[in-house]
Design a protein around this motif. Sequence first.
Motif, mmCIF file in Angstrom:
data_model
loop_
_atom_site.group_PDB
_atom_site.id
_atom_site.type_symbol
_atom_site.label_atom_id
_atom_site.label_comp_id
_atom_site.label_asym_id
_atom_site.label_seq_id
_atom_site.Cartn_x
_atom_site.Cartn_y
_atom_site.Cartn_z
ATOM 1 N N ASP A 182 0.832 -1.199 0.000
ATOM 2 C CA ASP A 182 0.000 0.000 0.000
ATOM 3 C C ASP A 182 0.871 1.254 0.000
ATOM 4 O OD1 ASP A 182 -2.348 -1.393 0.008
ATOM 5 O OD2 ASP A 182 -2.556 -1.391 2.191
ATOM 6 N N VAL A 183 0.278 2.341 -0.491
ATOM 7 C CA VAL A 183 0.950 3.634 -0.426
ATOM 8 C C VAL A 183 1.024 4.078 1.034
ATOM 9 C CG1 VAL A 183 0.857 6.043 -1.150
ATOM 10 C CG2 VAL A 183 0.165 4.250 -2.728
ATOM 11 N N GLU A 184 2.157 4.615 1.413
ATOM 12 C CA GLU A 184 2.324 5.088 2.783
ATOM 13 C C GLU A 184 1.312 6.180 3.102
ATOM 14 O OE1 GLU A 184 5.726 7.211 5.610
ATOM 15 O OE2 GLU A 184 6.235 6.470 3.603
ATOM 16 N N SER A 185 0.756 6.114 4.288
ATOM 17 C CA SER A 185 -0.226 7.113 4.703
ATOM 18 C C SER A 185 0.493 8.354 5.222
ATOM 19 C CB SER A 185 -1.128 6.538 5.802
ATOM 20 O OG SER A 185 -2.031 7.517 6.253
ATOM 21 N N TYR A 186 0.303 9.475 4.525
ATOM 22 C CA TYR A 186 0.981 10.716 4.913
ATOM 23 C C TYR A 186 0.135 11.574 5.846
ATOM 24 C CZ TYR A 186 4.295 9.528 1.243
ATOM 25 O OH TYR A 186 5.239 8.893 0.490
ATOM 26 N N ARG A 187 -1.151 11.232 5.988
ATOM 27 C CA ARG A 187 -2.047 11.946 6.921
ATOM 28 C C ARG A 187 -2.028 13.451 6.703
ATOM 29 N NH1 ARG A 187 -3.853 8.358 10.629
ATOM 30 N NH2 ARG A 187 -2.646 6.433 10.885
ATOM 31 N N ASP A 239 0.320 15.293 5.331
ATOM 32 C CA ASP A 239 1.636 15.928 5.284
ATOM 33 C C ASP A 239 2.088 15.967 3.820
ATOM 34 O OD1 ASP A 239 4.140 16.913 5.653
ATOM 35 O OD2 ASP A 239 4.792 15.416 7.108
ATOM 36 N N VAL A 240 1.613 16.973 3.086
ATOM 37 C CA VAL A 240 1.850 17.045 1.646
ATOM 38 C C VAL A 240 3.327 17.249 1.340
ATOM 39 C CG1 VAL A 240 1.226 18.247 -0.485
ATOM 40 C CG2 VAL A 240 -0.477 17.935 1.307
ATOM 41 N N THR A 285 -2.670 13.949 -0.858
ATOM 42 C CA THR A 285 -3.065 15.112 -0.066
ATOM 43 C C THR A 285 -3.720 14.753 1.260
ATOM 44 O OG1 THR A 285 -5.242 15.231 -1.135
ATOM 45 C CG2 THR A 285 -3.421 16.408 -2.190
ATOM 46 N N GLY A 286 -4.149 13.500 1.416
ATOM 47 C CA GLY A 286 -4.841 13.127 2.640
ATOM 48 C C GLY A 286 -6.307 13.470 2.633
ATOM 49 N N ARG A 287 -6.812 14.051 1.531
ATOM 50 C CA ARG A 287 -8.229 14.373 1.406
ATOM 51 C C ARG A 287 -8.841 13.482 0.360
ATOM 52 N NH1 ARG A 287 -5.902 19.485 0.924
ATOM 53 N NH2 ARG A 287 -6.416 19.460 -1.291
ATOM 54 N N ALA A 288 -10.075 13.087 0.576
ATOM 55 C CA ALA A 288 -10.762 12.238 -0.393
ATOM 56 C C ALA A 288 -10.977 13.025 -1.679
ATOM 57 C CB ALA A 288 -12.106 11.766 0.170
ATOM 58 N N GLY A 289 -10.743 12.380 -2.804
ATOM 59 C CA GLY A 289 -10.979 13.032 -4.096
ATOM 60 C C GLY A 289 -12.438 13.352 -4.284
ATOM 61 N N THR A 290 -12.721 14.423 -5.018
ATOM 62 C CA THR A 290 -14.096 14.844 -5.236
ATOM 63 C C THR A 290 -14.342 15.084 -6.706
ATOM 64 O OG1 THR A 290 -13.433 17.131 -4.854
ATOM 65 C CG2 THR A 290 -14.336 15.921 -2.976
ATOM 66 N N SER A 291 -15.556 14.857 -7.131
ATOM 67 C CA SER A 291 -15.972 15.128 -8.500
ATOM 68 C C SER A 291 -17.469 15.346 -8.482
ATOM 69 C CB SER A 291 -15.610 13.964 -9.434
ATOM 70 O OG SER A 291 -16.453 12.866 -9.187
ATOM 71 N N THR A 292 -18.061 15.540 -9.651
ATOM 72 C CA THR A 292 -19.512 15.735 -9.713
ATOM 73 C C THR A 292 -20.256 14.469 -9.363
ATOM 74 O OG1 THR A 292 -19.441 15.218 -12.066
ATOM 75 C CG2 THR A 292 -19.321 17.528 -11.443
ATOM 76 N N ARG A 293 -19.571 13.319 -9.333
ATOM 77 C CA ARG A 293 -20.210 12.071 -8.941
ATOM 78 C C ARG A 293 -20.025 11.797 -7.460
ATOM 79 N NH1 ARG A 293 -17.851 11.617 -13.742
ATOM 80 N NH2 ARG A 293 -15.862 11.154 -12.746
ATOM 81 N N ASP A 294 -19.432 12.745 -6.748
ATOM 82 C CA ASP A 294 -19.213 12.553 -5.323
ATOM 83 C C ASP A 294 -20.559 12.395 -4.621
ATOM 84 O OD1 ASP A 294 -18.219 12.430 -2.841
ATOM 85 O OD2 ASP A 294 -17.223 14.383 -2.853
ATOM 86 N N MET A 295 -20.625 11.497 -3.687
ATOM 87 C CA MET A 295 -21.894 11.185 -3.038
ATOM 88 C C MET A 295 -22.089 11.958 -1.736
ATOM 89 S SD MET A 295 -23.264 9.294 -5.132
ATOM 90 C CE MET A 295 -24.692 8.877 -4.147
ATOM 91 N N ARG A 296 -21.244 12.955 -1.476
ATOM 92 C CA ARG A 296 -21.447 13.756 -0.269
ATOM 93 C C ARG A 296 -22.731 14.557 -0.421
ATOM 94 N NH1 ARG A 296 -17.051 17.756 0.036
ATOM 95 N NH2 ARG A 296 -17.533 17.798 -2.153
ATOM 96 N N ARG A 297 -23.533 14.516 0.594
ATOM 97 C CA ARG A 297 -24.779 15.252 0.545
ATOM 98 C C ARG A 297 -25.079 15.831 1.918
ATOM 99 N NH1 ARG A 297 -24.001 14.908 -3.969
ATOM 100 N NH2 ARG A 297 -25.387 14.304 -5.691
ATOM 101 N N MET A 298 -25.621 17.018 1.894
ATOM 102 C CA MET A 298 -26.174 17.583 3.103
ATOM 103 C C MET A 298 -27.631 17.100 3.207
ATOM 104 S SD MET A 298 -24.477 19.857 5.007
ATOM 105 C CE MET A 298 -22.944 20.788 4.964
#
Length: 598
Positions: free
Chosen positions: A68-73, A75-76, A159-172
Motif C-alpha cells: 500500500d501507499v504510505e499514509s501521509y495523513r 503531510d503534503v 493530499t490526505g483528502r478524499a478526491g471529489t468530482s460531480t459524482r461525489d456522493m457527499r450530501r447535506m
Amino acid sequence: MAGGAAPIDLSAASFATFAEVRAVAQRRGLGWWTLSSFALDNPELDDAPADAQESASGVPTFTIGARDVESYRGDVSRALDDVRGLQHAGWRLVLTTEGHGPAKRMVEQLGAADTPARLVPRLDDEPEGGIVLVTPAMVGKGFVAPELRLAVFSEADLTGRAGTSTRDMRRMPSRRRNVVDPLQLKAGDFVVHEQHGVGRFVELVQRTLGTGGNAATREYLVIEYASSKRGQPGDRLFVPMDQLDQVTKYTGGESPSLNKMGGADWAKTKSRARKHVREIAGELIRLYSARMATQGHAFGPDTPWQRELEDAFAYVETPDQLATIDEVKADMEKTVPMDRLVCGDVGYGKTEIAIRAAFKAVQDGKQVAVLVPTTLLGQQHLETFSERYAGFPVTVKALSRFQTPKESQEVVEGLRTGAVDIVIGTHRLITGEVRFKDLGLVIIDEEQRFGVEHKETLKQLRTNVDVLAMSATPIPRTLEMAVTGIREMSTLATPPEERHPVLTYVGAYEEKQIAAAVRRELLREGQVFYVHNKVETIERTASRLRELVPEARVGVAHGKMNEHQLDQVIRASGRRSSTSSSARRSSRPASTSRTRTR
C-alpha cells in the motif's frame, strides 16, 4: 406467530453456505479468486515460479510484490519529497484523480512544487519514468511495486483528502432543522421548547442524580421562563442533552415575550399557528393545482457533454452546490415549469449552477436568457460563460448598451432565428423588442434589483418557461414565497474551500485608513471599487485618491458618461489594469474587505 412454528428453521431458506458455493464453483470449473494482503507462510512455495505457485491443497497462488501507499495523513510536503526522490531514481509514477478538472489542478500544484508532471487523458502504453503522469481514472487506493519500480497513487493518497468530482456522493440533509447548538448559545439567547414555548437560555450545568452506586451525572441546558407567580423570579427548566431535539433557536422578532411553563399562552399560540398554516395550505393547494395544470418542456437526462462540462470545473463543489444542482436538474426534467430561487452569499457558487442549467437547456435545443441588472455584471457573465463553454458548440452573446446598433441587431436577429443559444443582457431583454425562436430557460441574477414593472413583464415569460432566480439578498416578498412553498428555494450555506469571509468596517472618513486599505488590496494584486455618491464631485475624489495612492491606476465610471468612455473604463477594469472609482454601486464586491465611511 399465527400459522407458524417457533423456532424458525433457517436451513430451509434459499441460502447456501460459503463452502457449498465454493464447491459448486470448483465442480463447474469457475474461477475463484481470493485477494489478501497477507503472504502465505509455506516453505514449499519458496522455490516455485514467481508468477504461478501452487499450495499443498492444489490451489494456484500468485504472490504480487506490492504494498500500500504510505499514509501521509495530510503531510503534503513529506509526500512530495518522497515523490521527487522516486523521480530521481527513475521510477514510473502515475497519479489518478476523479475528473479532468482535478487532474489539471494537480498538474499545476505539482509544477508549483518543482515536481515535473504531465496530464494525459489515458494510459495505453507503459508509463515513462522520471515524471508524474496525471490521468483521470477511478482506481481507488494506490499501490507501490518496488520490483517493477512502479507507483500508482490517487489524489487522496497524496493530499490526505478524499478526491471529489460531480459524482461525489457527499450530501447535506435536504431539509436542515433549526437544531440548537448548546456550545454556540450565549446567556440571554432566546430558544423555543416544543412543549413550553419561548424561553431564555441561562447556562449549561451538570447535576448528579441518585446516590451511591446509582449516582449518575448528566449535563443539562437551563432555560428560564416567565414566572408563574407575580413578583417571583422566573421558572427554570432543565433539559437533558439527550432531549435537545425538542429545543430550537428562536428566529422571530428581536425581543419576544417569555411564555409560562405549563401555561395556556403557548398552547393558544400553537393553535393560532396551526390555523394560519391550514389557510396557507389551502392557498398553496390552489396555486399548485393551477401550476401543475400548466405544461412546460421536460428536459432530457444529462448528456456525455454535460458530464464533461461538469468534470472540467476547476474547483471542488460544496455539498450545497451539489444538492442544488441536482434539485435544479430534477425540476428541469419535469413537465411542470420550474420556478426556483437559489439563495446564497457572494462567491458561494450560484453562477456555476446557472452555467450547468443553461448548458442542459441548450443540449435540448432550447434557448436561454440570462437577465442581469448591470452591464458590468453582464460583461462578467459573458466572459465566465464563454470560458466554461469553450470547446462546446454553444453560441453565447451579450445584449447591452456597450454594443453598437449593428451588433445589437445581429444579436436580436440571431435570437429570432435560433443562431444564438444563450443571451446575457440587462433590461433590454424585457422591453418587448426581443423575440426568441424557442426559449426554454430564463435565469435572473440579482432578482431583487428588478422593479415591479420588470417583474410583470417577466410573468409573461413564466407561463411555460423554466425560471431560475438567484440572489444573495432576496426581498421579503420573494423570500416569503420561497419559504411558504409557492416558489421552490435552494440555499447555499456552505462556503467554498479556503474562501475568506467578507470583512466590513464602518467608521468616520479617514484618508489614512482608505490609503492603507487600497494598498493592502494592491499588494495581493486585487482590485478596489471606490463608491462615490455624487457625479459632480467624483473627479475631485478620484484626483484625491491618486494623491493618496500614487502607485494605483484610477479609472472613473458613472452613469452620465457616454457608451464609448464607459466601455473603455469597464473593459480596462475587466483586464485588471486599473483601480475603479464609481458613482454606481457595484453588483458584487471585488475584494474580500469593505470599508464604509460616513
